[in-house]
Design an enzyme around this catalytic site. Structure first.
Site, short mmCIF file in Angstrom:
data_model
loop_
_atom_site.label_atom_id
_atom_site.label_comp_id
_atom_site.label_asym_id
_atom_site.label_seq_id
_atom_site.Cartn_x
_atom_site.Cartn_y
_atom_site.Cartn_z
N VAL A 145 0.84 -1.39 -0.06
CA VAL A 145 0.25 -0.03 0.07
C VAL A 145 0.92 1.19 0.05
O VAL A 145 1.81 1.43 0.98
CB VAL A 145 -0.95 0.04 1.28
CG1 VAL A 145 -2.05 1.34 1.05
CG2 VAL A 145 -1.82 -1.17 1.06
N THR A 174 3.10 -1.74 3.86
CA THR A 174 2.63 -0.36 3.38
C THR A 174 4.02 0.34 3.55
O THR A 174 4.95 0.40 4.41
CB THR A 174 1.71 0.02 4.40
OG1 THR A 174 1.45 1.64 3.99
CG2 THR A 174 2.13 0.08 5.82
N LYS A 175 4.18 1.34 2.56
CA LYS A 175 5.12 2.43 2.53
C LYS A 175 4.55 3.49 3.43
O LYS A 175 3.60 4.15 3.04
CB LYS A 175 5.48 3.04 1.30
CG LYS A 175 6.23 4.20 1.23
CD LYS A 175 6.35 4.58 -0.08
CE LYS A 175 6.83 6.02 -0.22
NZ LYS A 175 7.28 6.70 -1.25
N ILE A 176 4.82 3.59 4.50
CA ILE A 176 4.42 4.73 5.49
C ILE A 176 4.98 6.11 5.08
O ILE A 176 6.11 6.58 5.08
CB ILE A 176 4.74 4.47 6.97
CG1 ILE A 176 4.28 3.28 7.48
CG2 ILE A 176 4.36 5.78 7.92
CD1 ILE A 176 4.66 3.01 8.87
#
Length: 325
Positions: A145, A174-176
């Site tokens: 994500v 997920t890529k924060i």
């Protein structure tokens, strides 16, 4: 199929190298595939753990579909299954994302790198269902994500991750790119299913909060100038070596930003692609080339260029320290 536990170390959000003079709207074959292969091999040899292609730094919005396919194919052929590849498939709607995911999987990508649809502001239910639908359509392709609050018009609250973990089983990481104040709550809600991966500006704070629960980090601008300092930081985080994390972070944090004082926060959303491209070229770790229309290097103010040159010079000096090790 990849799980969250397969995502470790440094994930590089790679640029898409552009041929000189090929940045215009009328160029249909702009990708420098020779430089792409060289870049990927160098990143792997430097210790990269994951590739994420065709995000923002990768100019996903500026590539033709045919260019994206040839770019991902070159990455696949160069990588030879040594590290996982998440190929960007962000688009305006679900049907187009599904089409791209299926084609990129056929090319050989291990996963898809996908942000929310870029039109209406999504509700929580709409956002969760979007990823659930992608999992139903392409059940054998894991998803990263692209959780960028600025671009995708969502704050990505904990309730989103809680519901996603229950309803979208193909989401593994997920890529924060949003505020990490709720990171511990996010991990409690969904950390058993999803790897939460902080970025180069929030790695240290995320590690101080979550410790061993952080097993992967991402970088775009820093890694574009040479990944060795971030590789070392990612390795220290993975080993939960708090003292080493502190030492490396101090080195990285001492490198000046690529913007005039006080202009970074307001200006970065306008110059994200251009400033990362300019810094990569200035550091000469890779031949990124010009940035494609509509986000041209000529947009970047002279003050930002001067600051980026100072940053690239300082980063190149820092790389020498970590190359020796």
């Amino acid at each position: 199929m990849l799980t969250k536990d397969d995502i470790k170390g440094l994930a590089v959000m790679i640029p898409t190298p552009c041929k000189e003079g090929a940045e215009g709207w009328d160029t249909v074959d702009s990708v420098n595939l020779e430089e792409t292969a060289r870049m990927i091999e160098n990143y792997i040899q430097a210790g990269m753990g994951v590739i994420a292609a065709c995000g923002t730094t990768g100019e996903c919005a500026s590539l033709l579909w045919e260019e994206k396919k040839s770019f991902i194919d070159t990455i696949v052929q160069t990588t030879r299954k040594r590290v996982p590849i998440f190929a960007g498939a962000t688009a305006l709607g679900t049907k187009e994302v599904v089409r791209q995911m299926r084609a990129l999987k056929d090319i050989g990508a291990d996963g898809a790198f996908v942000g929310l649809p870029l039109w209406q502001t999504p509700t929580i239910e709409n956002a969760v269902q979007f990823y659930a639908d992608l999992g139903a359509a392409v059940p054998d392709m894991p998803i990263m994500v692209y959780a960028n609050s600025r671009f995708f018009k969502s704050s990505f609250p904990t309730i989103f991750w809680e519901r996603l973990a229950k309803r979208a089983p193909t989401v593994v990481v997920t890529k924060i790119s949003y505020g990490i104040a709720n990171l511990l709550e996010d991990l409690r809600a969904a950390g058993h299913r999803i790897n939460f991966m902080p970025g180069e500006s929030s790695i240290y704070a995320a590690y101080k909060m979550a410790g061993r629960k952080i097993t992967a980090v991402w970088s775009s601008g820093g890694a574009g100038m040479g990944p060795e300092p971030i590789v070392a930081l990612a390795d220290a985080v993975l080993k939960d070596d708090a003292k080493r994390v502190e030492e490396i972070w101090e080195d990285i944090h001492a490198v000046p930003r690529g913007a005039p004082p006080g202009e970074w926060v307001a200006g970065f959303p306008q110059y994200n692609i251009q400033v990362n491209r300019y810094q990569a070229n200035a550091a000469d770790y890779l031949k990124a080339g010009p940035s494609r229309a509509p986000y041209r290097l000529s947009d970047l103010p002279e003050g930002w260029k001067a600051a980026s040159e100072l940053r690239a010079k300082a980063w190149t000096e820092l790389r020498k320290k970590y190359l020796k090790r």
